[in-house]
Design a protein around this motif. Structure first.
Motif, PDB file in Angstrom:
ATOM      1  N   VAL A 101      58.773   8.814  11.397  1.00 46.19           N
ATOM      2  CA  VAL A 101      58.152   9.778  11.207  1.00 46.19           C
ATOM      3  C   VAL A 101      56.955   9.669  10.278  1.00 46.19           C
ATOM      4  O   VAL A 101      57.075   9.500   9.179  1.00 46.19           O
ATOM      5  CB  VAL A 101      58.984  11.158  10.750  1.00 46.19           C
ATOM      6  N   GLY A 121      52.584  17.155  13.026  1.00 42.29           N
ATOM      7  CA  GLY A 121      52.163  17.678  14.162  1.00 42.29           C
ATOM      8  C   GLY A 121      51.235  18.970  13.968  1.00 42.29           C
ATOM      9  O   GLY A 121      50.984  19.307  12.927  1.00 42.29           O
ATOM     10  N   GLN A 169      56.481  20.605  14.419  1.00 41.38           N
ATOM     11  CA  GLN A 169      56.221  19.416  15.200  1.00 41.38           C
ATOM     12  C   GLN A 169      55.744  18.356  14.504  1.00 41.38           C
ATOM     13  O   GLN A 169      55.277  18.224  13.123  1.00 41.38           O
ATOM     14  CB  GLN A 169      54.966  19.675  16.025  1.00 41.38           C
ATOM     15  N   TRP A 170      56.360  17.016  14.683  1.00 44.35           N
ATOM     16  CA  TRP A 170      55.962  15.850  13.997  1.00 44.35           C
ATOM     17  C   TRP A 170      55.624  14.457  14.749  1.00 44.35           C
ATOM     18  O   TRP A 170      55.748  14.650  16.056  1.00 44.35           O
ATOM     19  CB  TRP A 170      57.281  15.357  13.270  1.00 44.35           C
ATOM     20  N   LEU A 171      54.914  13.848  14.323  1.00 43.77           N
ATOM     21  CA  LEU A 171      54.405  12.615  15.025  1.00 43.77           C
ATOM     22  C   LEU A 171      54.892  11.356  14.193  1.00 43.77           C
ATOM     23  O   LEU A 171      54.857  11.291  12.979  1.00 43.77           O
ATOM     24  CB  LEU A 171      52.806  12.649  14.749  1.00 43.77           C
ATOM     25  N   LYS A 191      55.701   6.801  15.323  1.00 42.23           N
ATOM     26  CA  LYS A 191      55.636   5.643  16.277  1.00 42.23           C
ATOM     27  C   LYS A 191      57.147   5.321  16.724  1.00 42.23           C
ATOM     28  O   LYS A 191      57.912   5.080  16.011  1.00 42.23           O
ATOM     29  CB  LYS A 191      55.109   4.513  15.466  1.00 42.23           C
ATOM     30  N   SER A 195      52.515   6.387  20.097  1.00 40.60           N
ATOM     31  CA  SER A 195      52.637   7.678  19.166  1.00 40.60           C
ATOM     32  C   SER A 195      53.533   8.418  20.152  1.00 40.60           C
ATOM     33  O   SER A 195      53.662   8.741  21.026  1.00 40.60           O
ATOM     34  CB  SER A 195      51.419   8.319  19.259  1.00 40.60           C
ATOM     35  N   TRP A 203      55.441  12.401  19.662  1.00 40.19           N
ATOM     36  CA  TRP A 203      55.503  13.684  18.965  1.00 40.19           C
ATOM     37  C   TRP A 203      56.823  14.662  19.361  1.00 40.19           C
ATOM     38  O   TRP A 203      57.309  14.218  20.653  1.00 40.19           O
ATOM     39  CB  TRP A 203      54.333  14.542  19.274  1.00 40.19           C
ATOM     40  N   SER A 253      50.113   8.942  24.360  1.00 36.32           N
ATOM     41  CA  SER A 253      51.347   9.546  23.586  1.00 36.32           C
ATOM     42  C   SER A 253      52.718   9.959  24.449  1.00 36.32           C
ATOM     43  O   SER A 253      52.248  10.182  25.647  1.00 36.32           O
ATOM     44  CB  SER A 253      50.988  10.772  22.492  1.00 36.32           C
ATOM     45  N   GLU A 276      56.343  12.615  24.481  1.00 38.48           N
ATOM     46  CA  GLU A 276      57.185  13.390  24.000  1.00 38.48           C
ATOM     47  C   GLU A 276      58.323  13.205  23.786  1.00 38.48           C
ATOM     48  O   GLU A 276      58.959  12.465  24.738  1.00 38.48           O
ATOM     49  CB  GLU A 276      56.771  14.929  24.928  1.00 38.48           C
TER      50      GLU A 276
END
Ligand code: 5AD
Ligand code: SF4
Length: 444
Positions: free
Chosen positions: A390, A394, A399-401, A403, A409, A411, A433, A435
């Motif tokens: 993390v 987001g 919400q978080w983003l 790798k 990416s 999320w 990206s 999900e």
């Protein structure tokens, strides 16, 4: 230039590559050690460092427009410092063309910023574009803070002299930082919060050094040593050159669990004639065979590359060979650029400079081909379970983003924090990206 009080606040703006990001962080640490504080968001800084990039024309032009903007202020003008590769390549021109610039400092000399600031504050404009081989790193303060995903410069400079590229002139000859220094810096970064470290170098896989037992090691040996650091969960490296790939590096991808399944290996063109004119000294076929060897060692590896369209003399048929290489490589991701003549490089004066419209059209076709491959790679990842590091919040609350191991990416919605490694199922793929659905958070 007039005398002025020593600056108390600073802002650093880095352009270009990840090595500039790393250099920007180190300059910040150096200024902080001198008692300066970062200017608050939206506030003017007394010292502004433009950490510039010279790799393509547009990047260099931005510097002058930024200088103009900084001088159009109601309050006192900041002390403007031009750092990075434009400073190295065009220091004299900058000083002549932009009287508002107080300091020009090259990428190998920024450890001397405190003296240069003192000089500029006395009203004397200061330039330092010396290239001492190794002095810089030893003169910088110890690392104390780190984001979860950190950069660590292990190698600088380039001896390859690709005919389009300014790097050998702006960053100088290849140097490798010593093994022990890198282990120590990595350890400090981990203590300061890093869980992932990306080893940086213009030719990172040309890194070489002597380990604790005085044995000569290549990049794979360094990676194996860093993998022993408790708390360091992920290792990446960039950018590699095909000619410096070793059997050991390929093997490491199959053997070192902390080495992430990702490889950035630029080829630049799919045409052997163009590759020769670029002085790349490898063929397209040899490059594709190398990729296959990485895939054999690590079947899920995500591959990435760099491409230049419109190198002088590039024909439509030669460009078509580049598209074929993109299809054959099966990239997860790739960067592509229009050729930009760089002053002082051999290609800048070659015959057959390609018209801008032709370059535009080729770039569009290349980017469409790359984007199709990227979407296909992301779609093929759906259903995979993986850890996500993390890195930031987001747009929506909760919400978080972060790798994925393949540098995608991802999320997701969860109760998480920056720096967590979160197990997710990759549920949906877009072009840029994915999900994720959260399963569990691995202890931070
Ligand atoms: N023009 C366009 N692209 C360039 N690159 C380097 N020099 C040039 C240039 N003169 C690209 C290469 C390299 C990446 C960092 O930038 O693809 O791999
Ligand atoms: Fe530039 Fe070529 Fe060196 Fe890469 S390998 S930095 S493209 S000269």
């Amino acid at each position: 230039m007039e005398r002025r009080p020593l600056p108390t606040t600073y802002r650093i703006k880095s352009f270009g590559c990840q090595m500039n990001v790393y250099d920007g962080e180190r300059m910040g640490e150096l200024l902080a050690a001198q008692g300066l504080t970062p200017a608050a968001e939206g506030e003017d800084a007394e010292l502004v460092v433009l950490n510039t990039c010279h790799i393509r024309e547009r990047a260099a032009e931005k510097v002058y427009s930024d200088i103009g903007r900084l001088l159009k202020t109601d309050g006192p003008a900041p002390l403007i410092t031009v750092a990075g590769c434009v400073a190295q390549a065009e220091g004299k021109e900058i000083m002549a063309r932009a009287p508002g610039v107080g300091i020009v400092v090259g990428p190998q000399a920024y450890h001397r910023l405190p003296e240069l600031i003192a000089q500029a504050s006395q009203g004397i404009r200061a330039t330092d574009t010396d290239m001492p081989a190794d002095a810089k790193f030893a003169a910088l303060p110890r690392r104390r803070r780190s984001a979860p995903a950190a950069f660590l410069t292990v190698q600088e400079g380039c001896d390859k002299f690709c005919t389009y590229c300014v790097v050998p002139y702006t960053r100088g000859a290849e140097i490798s930082r010593p093994f022990a220094d890198l282990v120590a810096e990595a350890q400090l970064l981990v203590e300061a919060g890093a869980r992932e470290i990306t080893l940086l170098g213009q030719n990172v896989n040309a890194w070489t050094g002597s380990d604790e037992a005085d044995r000569t090691q290549g990049l794979d040996g360094l990676i194996r040593r860093l993998a022993q650091i408790d708390g360091l969960e992920r290792i990446r490296y960039t950018t590699s050159h095909p000619n410096d790939v070793t059997d050991g590096l390929i093997a490491a991808h199959g053997e070192v669990a902390k080495l992430m399944p990702y490889l950035h290996l630029p080829v630049q063109s799919g045409s052997d004639r163009v590759l020769r004119a670029m002085n790349r000294s490898h063929t397209a076929e040899a490059y594709l065979r190398l990729l296959e060897r990485f895939r054999a060692a690590r079947p899920d590896i995500a591959l990435s590359g760099d491409f230049i369209v419109g190198f002088p003399g590039e024909t439509e048929a030669e460009f078509a060979e580049t598209l074929q290489v993109v299809e054959a490589a099966g990239y997860a991701h790739a960067f592509s650029f229009k050729y930009s003549p760089r002053p002082g490089t051999p290609a800048a004066t070659m015959n057959g400079q390609v018209a801008a419209e032709v370059m535009d059209e080729r770039l569009q076709r290349l980017q469409a081909t790359i984007a199709r491959g990227q979407l296909a790679f992301n779609q093929a990842s759906v259903g995979r379970r993986c850890a996500v590091l993390v890195e930031r919040r987001g747009k929506r609350p909760g919400q978080w983003l972060g790798k994925s191991p393949w540098l995608q990416s991802v999320w997701f919605d969860a109760d998480a924090a920056i720096g967590d490694l979160v197990m997710v199922d990759l549920a949906q793929a877009g072009p840029n990206s994915l999900e994720g659905r959260v399963l569990e958070t691995l202890a931070a």
